[in-house]
Each structure stands twice: as structure tokens, then as C-alpha cells.
Design a protein around this motif. Structure first.
Motif, mmCIF file in Angstrom:
data_model
loop_
_atom_site.group_PDB
_atom_site.id
_atom_site.type_symbol
_atom_site.label_atom_id
_atom_site.label_comp_id
_atom_site.label_asym_id
_atom_site.label_seq_id
_atom_site.Cartn_x
_atom_site.Cartn_y
_atom_site.Cartn_z
ATOM 1 N N ASP A 81 164.768 78.316 117.026
ATOM 2 C CA ASP A 81 164.552 77.613 115.760
ATOM 3 C C ASP A 81 164.142 78.556 114.642
ATOM 4 N N LYS A 82 163.801 79.785 114.971
ATOM 5 C CA LYS A 82 163.320 80.722 113.954
ATOM 6 C C LYS A 82 164.444 81.110 112.997
ATOM 7 N N PRO A 83 164.156 81.152 111.697
ATOM 8 C CA PRO A 83 165.203 81.502 110.738
ATOM 9 C C PRO A 83 165.636 82.971 110.854
ATOM 10 N N VAL A 84 166.929 83.193 110.696
ATOM 11 C CA VAL A 84 167.483 84.538 110.563
ATOM 12 C C VAL A 84 168.234 84.546 109.233
ATOM 13 N N VAL A 85 167.854 85.424 108.322
ATOM 14 C CA VAL A 85 168.372 85.391 106.963
ATOM 15 C C VAL A 85 169.016 86.732 106.625
ATOM 16 N N LEU A 86 170.280 86.695 106.228
ATOM 17 C CA LEU A 86 170.974 87.905 105.799
ATOM 18 C C LEU A 86 171.005 87.959 104.282
ATOM 19 N N THR A 87 170.774 89.150 103.764
ATOM 20 C CA THR A 87 170.847 89.352 102.321
ATOM 21 C C THR A 87 171.283 90.770 102.028
ATOM 22 N N GLY A 88 171.492 91.058 100.757
ATOM 23 C CA GLY A 88 171.941 92.385 100.352
ATOM 24 C C GLY A 88 171.896 92.495 98.846
ATOM 25 N N ALA A 89 172.814 93.280 98.303
ATOM 26 C CA ALA A 89 172.837 93.493 96.860
ATOM 27 C C ALA A 89 174.256 93.745 96.401
ATOM 28 N N GLN A 90 174.491 93.495 95.142
ATOM 29 C CA GLN A 90 175.759 93.824 94.504
ATOM 30 C C GLN A 90 175.643 95.095 93.655
ATOM 31 N N LYS A 91 174.404 95.478 93.319
ATOM 32 C CA LYS A 91 174.164 96.694 92.552
ATOM 33 C C LYS A 91 173.284 97.631 93.382
ATOM 34 N N ALA A 92 173.651 98.895 93.403
ATOM 35 C CA ALA A 92 172.963 99.872 94.246
ATOM 36 C C ALA A 92 171.481 99.963 93.921
ATOM 37 N N ALA A 93 170.723 100.506 94.865
ATOM 38 C CA ALA A 93 169.268 100.565 94.724
ATOM 39 C C ALA A 93 168.827 101.410 93.544
ATOM 40 N N ASP A 94 169.643 102.399 93.143
ATOM 41 C CA ASP A 94 169.256 103.230 92.003
ATOM 42 C C ASP A 94 169.845 102.745 90.685
ATOM 43 N N HIS A 95 170.478 101.575 90.722
ATOM 44 C CA HIS A 95 170.968 100.980 89.477
ATOM 45 C C HIS A 95 169.769 100.444 88.690
ATOM 46 N N PRO A 96 169.735 100.618 87.383
ATOM 47 C CA PRO A 96 168.554 100.159 86.621
ATOM 48 C C PRO A 96 168.314 98.657 86.687
ATOM 49 N N ASP A 97 169.334 97.904 87.050
ATOM 50 C CA ASP A 97 169.198 96.451 87.125
ATOM 51 C C ASP A 97 169.584 95.955 88.522
ATOM 52 N N SER A 98 169.180 96.691 89.541
ATOM 53 C CA SER A 98 169.561 96.326 90.907
ATOM 54 C C SER A 98 169.049 94.935 91.274
ATOM 55 N N ASP A 99 169.908 94.166 91.936
ATOM 56 C CA ASP A 99 169.522 92.826 92.382
ATOM 57 C C ASP A 99 168.923 92.824 93.778
ATOM 58 N N GLY A 100 168.882 93.988 94.426
ATOM 59 C CA GLY A 100 168.383 94.051 95.795
ATOM 60 C C GLY A 100 166.954 93.589 95.984
ATOM 61 N N PRO A 101 165.995 94.083 95.182
ATOM 62 C CA PRO A 101 164.598 93.670 95.395
ATOM 63 C C PRO A 101 164.381 92.162 95.308
ATOM 64 N N GLN A 102 164.971 91.497 94.304
ATOM 65 C CA GLN A 102 164.783 90.050 94.204
ATOM 66 C C GLN A 102 165.435 89.328 95.368
ATOM 67 N N ASN A 103 166.654 89.733 95.733
ATOM 68 C CA ASN A 103 167.307 89.101 96.889
ATOM 69 C C ASN A 103 166.471 89.255 98.144
ATOM 70 N N LEU A 104 165.881 90.442 98.343
ATOM 71 C CA LEU A 104 165.074 90.672 99.532
ATOM 72 C C LEU A 104 163.804 89.838 99.500
ATOM 73 N N ARG A 105 163.126 89.788 98.348
ATOM 74 C CA ARG A 105 161.923 88.947 98.261
ATOM 75 C C ARG A 105 162.244 87.502 98.618
ATOM 76 N N GLU A 106 163.349 87.008 98.089
ATOM 77 C CA GLU A 106 163.700 85.606 98.344
ATOM 78 C C GLU A 106 164.107 85.390 99.800
ATOM 79 N N ALA A 107 164.793 86.339 100.403
ATOM 80 C CA ALA A 107 165.161 86.209 101.812
ATOM 81 C C ALA A 107 163.926 86.172 102.700
ATOM 82 N N ILE A 108 162.921 86.959 102.352
ATOM 83 C CA ILE A 108 161.674 86.948 103.124
ATOM 84 C C ILE A 108 160.990 85.591 103.004
#
Length: 323
Positions: free
Chosen positions: A103-130
Motif C-alpha cells: 500500500d505504500k506510495p511509490v512516486v516517480l518524478t523528474g525534470a524538463q530543465k537541467a539542474a544547472d538551468h536558472p529556472d530548473s523545475d527539478g526541485p519543485q517536482n521533487l518536493r511535491e513528489a516527496i
């Protein structure tokens, strides 16, 4: 406090540019977690792979599924997040969902903009997946994709745009919920099917190929796939799952010699409906092609590979619960 394990596999969320300006996955789980700031959830990072998902094969998908199962089995773990490239996230999410027996959730996430992009979407996607992985609301939903504030069930979800910040879409449907800074709101719950057995090393080398049909297509590529060792061929038919006379002849020949032929469609949404003769879908299914229904093309390919690797007799009845 909820305890979430982050399994890092690479992808754009872990990528940064080199001197040639080409992004390459190189950041660790710790570095990815360091980008999200303070978190109300205890998160433990685990480095598993560090590659773009365009480089994954069956072996790597199996390794990810095994790692998920290991972490989910821990009594102290509330849920699991997998960071992953978006190119083939749909396949990994679907495989994990087919195998997930907790029953435990398994959540996949990622990004469309690389981690060194000034407007990377990775951190927000990861926070929300957590947040989703830690939420009681997500329990019992199986594997999920969380991206750009939306939550998707994997079964009919595909990447529909190459670079847009909201790249995923569920065919004939939509997201099953949304996530904010600290809350999860589900508007639907996925229908779960009976769990399949986890694959072993045989899955790594089980070849299933896709052949796309188009005006003037013949059976040369399908025959080449079988000659190269394909255990099954999935036809991406035109329209509602149609072929032509050359393809029909090959289907009859392949089924007669014991090969599995799946009938899908190259159309983005909608099921296979075998309603046309004269080389159309009705003739193909009468010749023994298996109707893959509304299951997306590459999900269907993966399902056939999983079943064949385990020695399952693949019939229309076998497939029906999953399509």
C-alpha cells in the motif's frame, strides 16, 4: 515524522551541462536533495543509477523495480520517490505498478530543465513528489507519476510533449490528483490489477519489437525483428488498429510458427477496435494478432516482454486484465 527513501537513477533532474553545453546526468541523490531546501519529511537518498533514461534497457528497469521493492519492504519507510528521466519514465512507472504489492506510495518524478538551468523545475517536482510519497492519501494507489503539481496513474500515461514543463498526459482521461506545498488532493483512485511476479534475469534479454505501419508499409521490418530474436512483435497499426494485405500475410505466418503478435495503434488516444476487413484490424485479429485495447503502445510492449520472460502463455485472456 514520515520517512521517504529517494532512489536516484539520473535523468534531467540530475543533469548539468559540460563544456560542449550538452547536459549529462552526473548529480548524486545527496546533491539533488540539497537543492530542495528544508523539508518536513525525513528523506534518505540512495544512488542507484546515474544515466539519462534514453539509455535504459530491461536490465536497468528490473534493477529499479528491485530497489523499490527492497525499500518498500522496510518497516520504517512510509513511501518511495524515484527520480528518473522523462524519456522513458512511463515504462518504468508502468512496470513498477505491475509489480508493486504494497500500500505504500511509490512516486516517480523528474525534470524538463537541467539542474544547472536558472529556472530548473527539478526541485519543485521533487518536493511535491516527496509530499505525495509521505501522504496517507496516496496509500493503495500503487506507483504514481508526479510532475508539475499533477499526479498521474501510470497505466495510460505517456510523455506527450518533448520540452513542455507539463509533459505527461493520460490517454482518455486526466491526472488523478494535484499536490501543493504540503497537501495532496486525489479526485480519483486507480483501478489496480493483480500483481505480477517480479522479473528475473530472463527479462533482461527478452526482445519485443515495435513495427509502425504507414502508407506503403510491408512486412520486411516485422520479419527482420523475428529474425533478430524478437519473442513478440507489436504492430502500431493505423487508425483503430489496421494493417494491409502484406502485414496480414505475415501475421498469419508468424502466429502459425508460434510468435506472439500484438495489435496496437500509432494514434495517441483511443483503443484498438478491430472493425475493418480487407487487411484491417478485423482480419489481423482473426489471423491471431492479440488486441492490446487502450494500453499505450510502449506499455504494451513492456507487458508482453514481462509475461514472455516468465514463461506465461500470452493469450487474449491473459492480457485482458491489463489492457
Amino acid at each position: 515524522m514520515a520517512h521517504v527513501v529517494l532512489i536516484a537513477t539520473g535523468g534531467t533532474i540530475a543533469s548539468s551541462s559540460g563544456p560542449d553545453r550538452a547536459a549529462v546526468a552526473r548529480r548524486t541523490a545527496g546533491e539533488i536533495l540539497g537543492s530542495i531546501g528544508p523539508c518536513d519529511v525525513e528523506v534518505q537518498g540512495r544512488d542507484l543509477l546515474n544515466v539519462g533514461s534514453y539509455l535504459l534497457g530491461h536490465r536497468e528497469l528490473r534493477v529499479i523495480a528491485e530497489a523499490v521493492a527492497e525499500e518498500v519492504a522496510r518497516d520504517d519507510v512510509t513511501g518511495v520517490v524515484v527520480t528518473h528521466g522523462t524519456d522513458t519514465m512511463e515504462e518504468t512507472a508502468f512496470l513498477v505498478d505491475l509489480l508493486h504489492d504494497s500500500d505504500k506510495p511509490v512516486v516517480l518524478t523528474g525534470a524538463q530543465k537541467a539542474a544547472d538551468h536558472p529556472d530548473s523545475d527539478g526541485p519543485q517536482n521533487l518536493r511535491e513528489a516527496i509530499v505525495v510519497a509521505a501522504s496517507p492519501e496516496a496509500r493503495g494507489c500503487g506507483a504514481l507519476i508526479c510532475f508539475a503539481g499533477r499526479i498521474f496513474a501510470p497505466r495510460r500515461t505517456r510523455k506527450h510533449h518533448t520540452i513542455a514543463p507539463e509533459p505527461f498526459r493520460t490517454g482518455d482521461g486526466g491526472p488523478i490528483g494535484r499536490v501543493g506545498a504540503s497537501s495532496v488532493r486525489l479526485t480519483a483512485r486507480p483501478v489496480r490489477t493483480a500483481r505480477l511476479d517480479r522479473p528475473d534475469h530472463r527479462f533482461d534479454e527478452t526482445r519485443v519489437d515495435v513495427v509502425t505501419l504507414h502508407p506503403g508499409a510491408d512486412a520486411v521490418l516485422a520479419r527482420a525483428a523475428v529474425h533478430a530474436g524478437a519473442r513478440a512483435v507489436v504492430l502500431a497499426g493505423t487508425g483503430a488498429g489496421n494493417g494491409n494485405h502484406a502485414v496480414l500475410e505475415w501475421v498469419s505466418e508468424a502466429v502459425r510458427t508460434g510468435k506472439v503478435v500484438g495489435l496496437s495503434t500509432r494514434v495517441a488516444e483511443g483503443p484498438v477496435v478491430p472493425m475493418y476487413g480487407n487487411g484491417g484490424g478485423a482480419d489481423l485479429t482473426r489471423a491471431g494478432a492479440l488486441n492490446l485495447g487502450g494500453l499505450p503502445l510502449y506499455h504494451a510492449r513492456l507487458l508482453l516482454a514481462l509475461l514472455l520472460s516468465q514463461g506465461v502463455s500470452v493469450t487474449q485472456q491473459t492480457l485482458t486484465p491489463y489492457i
